[in-house]
Structures are given as structure tokens and as C-alpha cells.
Scaffold this motif. Structure first.
Motif, PDB file in Angstrom:
ATOM      1  N   ALA A  14       0.861  -1.186   0.000  1.00  0.00           N
ATOM      2  CA  ALA A  14       0.000   0.000   0.000  1.00  0.00           C
ATOM      3  C   ALA A  14       0.897   1.237   0.000  1.00  0.00           C
ATOM      4  O   ALA A  14       2.128   1.135   0.060  1.00  0.00           O
ATOM      5  CB  ALA A  14      -0.913  -0.011   1.223  1.00  0.00           C
ATOM      6  N   GLU A  15       0.286   2.407  -0.043  1.00  0.00           N
ATOM      7  CA  GLU A  15       1.064   3.636  -0.116  1.00  0.00           C
ATOM      8  C   GLU A  15       1.773   3.953   1.201  1.00  0.00           C
ATOM      9  O   GLU A  15       2.986   4.144   1.237  1.00  0.00           O
ATOM     10  CB  GLU A  15       0.165   4.805  -0.514  1.00  0.00           C
ATOM     11  CG  GLU A  15       0.933   6.102  -0.668  1.00  0.00           C
ATOM     12  CD  GLU A  15       0.054   7.248  -1.103  1.00  0.00           C
ATOM     13  OE1 GLU A  15       0.571   8.098  -1.833  1.00  0.00           O
ATOM     14  OE2 GLU A  15      -1.132   7.298  -0.709  1.00  0.00           O
ATOM     15  N   ALA A  16       1.013   4.036   2.293  1.00  0.00           N
ATOM     16  CA  ALA A  16       1.576   4.411   3.585  1.00  0.00           C
ATOM     17  C   ALA A  16       0.675   3.866   4.688  1.00  0.00           C
ATOM     18  O   ALA A  16      -0.524   3.699   4.486  1.00  0.00           O
ATOM     19  CB  ALA A  16       1.681   5.928   3.699  1.00  0.00           C
ATOM     20  N   PRO A  17       1.267   3.589   5.855  1.00  0.00           N
ATOM     21  CA  PRO A  17       0.431   3.097   6.956  1.00  0.00           C
ATOM     22  C   PRO A  17      -0.464   4.210   7.489  1.00  0.00           C
ATOM     23  O   PRO A  17      -0.228   5.394   7.225  1.00  0.00           O
ATOM     24  CB  PRO A  17       1.453   2.673   8.010  1.00  0.00           C
ATOM     25  CG  PRO A  17       2.665   3.481   7.708  1.00  0.00           C
ATOM     26  CD  PRO A  17       2.663   3.713   6.226  1.00  0.00           C
ATOM     27  N   GLY A  18      -1.452   3.806   8.249  1.00  0.00           N
ATOM     28  CA  GLY A  18      -2.311   4.788   8.903  1.00  0.00           C
ATOM     29  C   GLY A  18      -1.558   5.471  10.038  1.00  0.00           C
ATOM     30  O   GLY A  18      -0.354   5.296  10.199  1.00  0.00           O
TER      31      GLY A  18
END
Length: 153
Positions: A14-18
Motif C-alpha cells: 500500500a502507499e503508507a500506513p495509517g
């Protein structure tokens, strides 16, 4: 005694973690809920979020991010992030790579190929946010691919 290295079948990117409070592995994000729905569509219902996460891990699935420390706003950092991702992929050696956002696909595909992944084992789907259509595309793509990628479950 040496610890056996976990065999990674699928590396989801994915792009970035939450944030610190919202993260896939905390079981409280849209991505977690959509991933659980996709796995349930492929393998049947899980009794709990913990049961799903245990299955996710035991199936040889992992989640990583192009920007593991958070979404970067500078385009200049993307090549660095992609090289770092390629290094992690070289260590993990996943059999399949599934990119969870079309916008990051070119950078993640390059990283995966640089790490030795076969282009035919790199797939891309929509991120399951922003619209119900994206969520459904994600669930359908992932559940279809899972049936072909994960054996003996």
C-alpha cells in the motif's frame, strides 16, 4: 535452534500506513475491513478480526508500504522509498506482489522487478477507499487472485 524464515507467498504493498491509532495490524482501517472481506469471499467467514489476522499471517501474506514511515509529500523522496522497498523485497522474496493503489504502481513495479520479482507475478488493484466501486473492485480482485495464489488452505 534457529528460527525458520517465514515463507511469504503474497506481499501486499500500500502507499503508507495509517496513523499510530489507525493501522491495518490494529484491525481498524478500511484496508483491514476490505482485506478481510476479500479473504472471506475466497475462503469463508472468520469468527473474529483476530482469527482473520492469524489466517492472513499463516497464509504467507504480509503488508508493506511504499512509504513505511508515513506518506511523503515530496516527489523527490519517491525514488529513495522505492529503493528501500526493493531492499525489503529482496529479503522477503515474495512469490507474488499485489499493489494496492494504481497511483503507486509504476514505482512499486520497478522496485519489485529490481528485487527480482517476475513481472507476471505483480498485480495491481484499486485502493478500497474513496468510493464503493473501489472497495468492490478491490474485494473482487483480491478474492479472485487469492484462490490461485494460496494453496493448501
Amino acid at each position: 535452534m534457529t528460527e525458520k524464515k517465514k515463507k511469504v507467498i503474497i506481499m501486499f504493498i500500500a502507499e503508507a500506513p495509517g496513523s499510530t491509532n489507525n493501522h491495518f495490524y490494529l484491525k481498524n482501517t478500511n484496508l483491514f475491513r476490505a482485506m478481510r472481506a476479500a479473504f472471506e469471499q475466497a475462503f469463508g467467514k472468520f469468527s473474529s478480526a483476530d482469527d482473520f489476522l492469524d489466517f492472513f499471517n499463516k497464509s504467507g501474506s504480509v503488508l508493506d508500504h511504499l512509504y513505511p514511515l508515513g506518506k511523503e509529500t515530496s516527489v523527490n523522496l519517491t525514488p529513495y522509498a522505492a529503493r528501500q522497498l526493493a531492499d525489503r523485497m529482496r529479503l522477503i522474496q515474495p512469490k507474488h506482489v499485489i499493489i494496492l493503489m494504481k497511483r503507486i504502481a509504476p514505482d512499486v513495479k520497478k522496485a519489485a522487478i529490481d528485487a527480482g520479482a517476475s513481472p507476471s507475478e505483480i498485480l495491481t488493484t484499486a485502493y478500497p477507499a474513496g468510493s464503493e466501486r473501489n472497495r468492490q473492485v478491490f474485494i473482487n480482485d483480491i478474492s479472485t487472485w487469492l484462490r490461485h495464489m494460496i494453496d493448501n488452505l
